[in-house]
Design a protein around this motif. Structure first.
Motif, PDB file in Angstrom:
ATOM      1  N   ASN A   1     110.671  28.252  61.697  1.00 39.57           N
ATOM      2  CA  ASN A   1     111.310  27.136  60.920  1.00 39.57           C
ATOM      3  C   ASN A   1     111.603  27.670  59.569  1.00 39.57           C
ATOM      4  OD1 ASN A   1     111.365  25.515  63.094  1.00 39.57           O
ATOM      5  ND2 ASN A   1     109.462  24.476  62.595  1.00 39.57           N
ATOM      6  N   ARG A   2     110.569  28.258  58.838  1.00 40.85           N
ATOM      7  CA  ARG A   2     110.959  28.899  57.350  1.00 40.85           C
ATOM      8  C   ARG A   2     111.999  29.864  57.083  1.00 40.85           C
ATOM      9  NH1 ARG A   2     105.173  28.927  57.189  1.00 40.85           N
ATOM     10  NH2 ARG A   2     105.276  30.942  57.989  1.00 40.85           N
ATOM     11  N   THR A   3     112.128  30.703  58.347  1.00 39.92           N
ATOM     12  CA  THR A   3     113.242  31.698  58.409  1.00 39.92           C
ATOM     13  C   THR A   3     114.601  31.236  58.465  1.00 39.92           C
ATOM     14  OG1 THR A   3     112.589  32.252  60.514  1.00 39.92           O
ATOM     15  CG2 THR A   3     111.637  33.674  58.960  1.00 39.92           C
TER      16      THR A   3
ATOM     17  N   ASP B   1     107.429  40.566  50.159  1.00 41.18           N
ATOM     18  CA  ASP B   1     107.783  39.104  50.626  1.00 41.18           C
ATOM     19  C   ASP B   1     107.711  38.719  51.907  1.00 41.18           C
ATOM     20  OD1 ASP B   1     107.799  38.685  47.742  1.00 41.18           O
ATOM     21  OD2 ASP B   1     110.174  38.979  47.817  1.00 41.18           O
ATOM     22  N   ALA B   2     108.255  39.723  52.853  1.00 39.91           N
ATOM     23  CA  ALA B   2     108.340  39.433  54.417  1.00 39.91           C
ATOM     24  C   ALA B   2     106.882  39.432  54.857  1.00 39.91           C
ATOM     25  CB  ALA B   2     109.073  40.580  55.135  1.00 39.91           C
TER      26      ALA B   2
ATOM     27  N   LEU C   1     105.364  36.188  53.846  1.00 40.96           N
ATOM     28  CA  LEU C   1     105.923  35.242  54.822  1.00 40.96           C
ATOM     29  C   LEU C   1     105.223  35.155  55.960  1.00 40.96           C
ATOM     30  CD1 LEU C   1     108.067  32.861  54.910  1.00 40.96           C
ATOM     31  CD2 LEU C   1     109.662  34.619  55.832  1.00 40.96           C
ATOM     32  N   GLU C   2     104.959  36.139  56.721  1.00 40.11           N
ATOM     33  CA  GLU C   2     104.546  36.512  58.075  1.00 40.11           C
ATOM     34  C   GLU C   2     102.777  36.195  58.015  1.00 40.11           C
ATOM     35  OE1 GLU C   2     105.881  39.869  59.856  1.00 40.11           O
ATOM     36  OE2 GLU C   2     107.968  39.289  59.718  1.00 40.11           O
TER      37      GLU C   2
ATOM     38  N   ALA D   1     115.390  28.047  57.935  1.00 38.59           N
ATOM     39  CA  ALA D   1     115.644  27.209  56.560  1.00 38.59           C
ATOM     40  C   ALA D   1     116.200  28.260  55.602  1.00 38.59           C
ATOM     41  CB  ALA D   1     114.389  26.402  56.146  1.00 38.59           C
ATOM     42  N   ARG D   2     115.522  29.360  55.349  1.00 39.38           N
ATOM     43  CA  ARG D   2     116.110  30.424  54.287  1.00 39.38           C
ATOM     44  C   ARG D   2     117.389  31.069  54.707  1.00 39.38           C
ATOM     45  NH1 ARG D   2     111.783  34.814  52.288  1.00 39.38           N
ATOM     46  NH2 ARG D   2     110.377  33.423  51.030  1.00 39.38           N
ATOM     47  N   SER D   3     117.803  31.040  56.047  1.00 42.08           N
ATOM     48  CA  SER D   3     119.154  31.542  56.313  1.00 42.08           C
ATOM     49  C   SER D   3     120.085  30.508  56.536  1.00 42.08           C
ATOM     50  CB  SER D   3     118.952  32.339  57.715  1.00 42.08           C
ATOM     51  OG  SER D   3     118.499  31.422  58.557  1.00 42.08           O
ATOM     52  N   GLY D   4     119.620  29.218  56.234  1.00 42.69           N
ATOM     53  CA  GLY D   4     120.639  28.216  56.759  1.00 42.69           C
ATOM     54  C   GLY D   4     120.685  27.692  57.985  1.00 42.69           C
TER      55      GLY D   4
ATOM     56  N   THR E   1     110.936  43.439  48.823  1.00 45.07           N
ATOM     57  CA  THR E   1     111.515  42.928  49.694  1.00 45.07           C
ATOM     58  C   THR E   1     110.233  42.837  50.961  1.00 45.07           C
ATOM     59  OG1 THR E   1     113.500  43.394  49.139  1.00 45.07           O
ATOM     60  CG2 THR E   1     113.119  42.720  51.324  1.00 45.07           C
TER      61      THR E   1
END
Length: 87
Positions: free
Chosen positions: A77-79, A26-27, A30-31, A81-84, A23
């Motif tokens: 925007n990516r985070t 992955d973070a 992403l960053e 979109a991941r959280s809805g 995890t």
């Protein structure tokens, strides 16, 4: 003087091997674009520490700042979109 040794409260703390979890990796991944953009901005700012900033240096700093802002926007925007949510 007595030394006090504290023990972890859970067995999960005992199993920690010092490596990042999947995890966490992955973070970081992403960053990574933001981290690289901030590093590049810092490099440009360091280059201008020992001399007055010329016009070319000012452009480099401005471009690097714009890349940082764009990377922050993309990460947000990516985070979202991941959280809805919507950003």
């Amino acid at each position: 003087m007595k030394s006090i040794i504290t023990l972890p409260a859970t067995s999960e703390a005992l199993a920690f091997d010092g490596e990042p979890s999947d995890t966490e990796l992955d973070a970081i991944e992403l960053e990574l674009p933001l981290i690289e953009a901030e590093r590049d901005l810092l490099d440009v700012e360091i280059m201008t520490l020992d001399r007055p900033a010329a016009e070319l240096d000012e452009r480099r700093i401005r471009r690097a700042r714009n890349r940082v802002l764009a990377a922050r926007r993309d990460l947000t925007n990516r985070t979202a979109a991941r959280s809805g949510g919507a950003a």
